[in-house]
Scaffold this motif. Structure first.
Motif: not given
Ligand code: IMP
Ligand code: MG
Length: 184
Positions: A50-51, A66-72, A90-92, A119-120
């Protein structure tokens, strides 16, 4: 840039459209297909930072079958106007264990590469089954760290862009296309 006080002022900072809504829609389909092809029966987690990537994320999730989930996550790269200062925080963070997932990071733009590099590296320490990076925009001429996305949809020259989630001073995220910002 401070508070914008009129529609005229808002519009005067949009120099020209560089990627149309139609071109973005085509690229989103390509991203959806790329993610579908990663599916092997193990869960997929789409992660967006984000954002800036929220619009891209919303569109790509609907292009995935395909089946998937999301994360932020929230990562802040500090800007002095339109110039990156080089600090990333990284704040969240994600709230799930990613060790059983194929993780795909969806990013709006790779500029210096610092944000995604950090992040990686962080997500790799959590041992996902696989980790891929899909970016809508890429400014390779601006790299400060060696970083390459697995799928990069548009390569652009070194100018500051706005729209489709990308901001300047928090404005212009609502434009349905990508435009060059009028730096005066
Ligand atoms: P990096 O860490 O320098 O690669 O910067 C990544 C982040 O900076 C992106 O996720 C954007 O939020 C922001 N950014 C970089 N270039 C632009 C731009 O041209 N327009 C808007 N935001 C940008
Ligand atoms: Mg961003």
């Amino acid at each position: 840039m401070g508070i914008i006080k009129s529609v005229e002022e808002f519009n005067s900072n949009i120099k020209r459209e560089i990627i149309s809504a139609e071109e973005i829609a085509e690229a989103v389909k390509k991203a959806g297909k790329y993610i579908d092809d990663l599916y092997d029966g193990n869960p997929i987690l789409l992660v967006s930072i984000l954002k800036g990537a929220y619009v891209f994320m919303a569109d790509v999730t609907r292009a995935v079958t395909a089946p998937c989930e999301v994360g932020f996550m929230c990562a802040k790269s500090y800007y002095n106007g339109t110039v990156s200062t080089g600090a990333v925080k990284i704040t969240m963070d994600l709230d799930q264990d990613i060790s059983n997932y194929h993780v795909v990071i969806l990013e709006d733009i790779i500029d210096t590469g610092r944000t995604l590099n950090d992040v990686v590296n962080l997500l790799k320490t959590r041992n996902p089954i696989s980790l891929h990076v899909v970016t809508l925009l890429d400014k390779p001429s601006r790299r400060k760290v060696d970083f390459k996305a697995d799928l990069s949809l548009f390569t652009i020259p070194d100018y500051f862009v706005i729209g489709y989630g990308l901001d300047c001073g928090e404005y212009y995220r609502n434009l349905p296309y990508i435009a060059e910002y009028n730096e005066v």
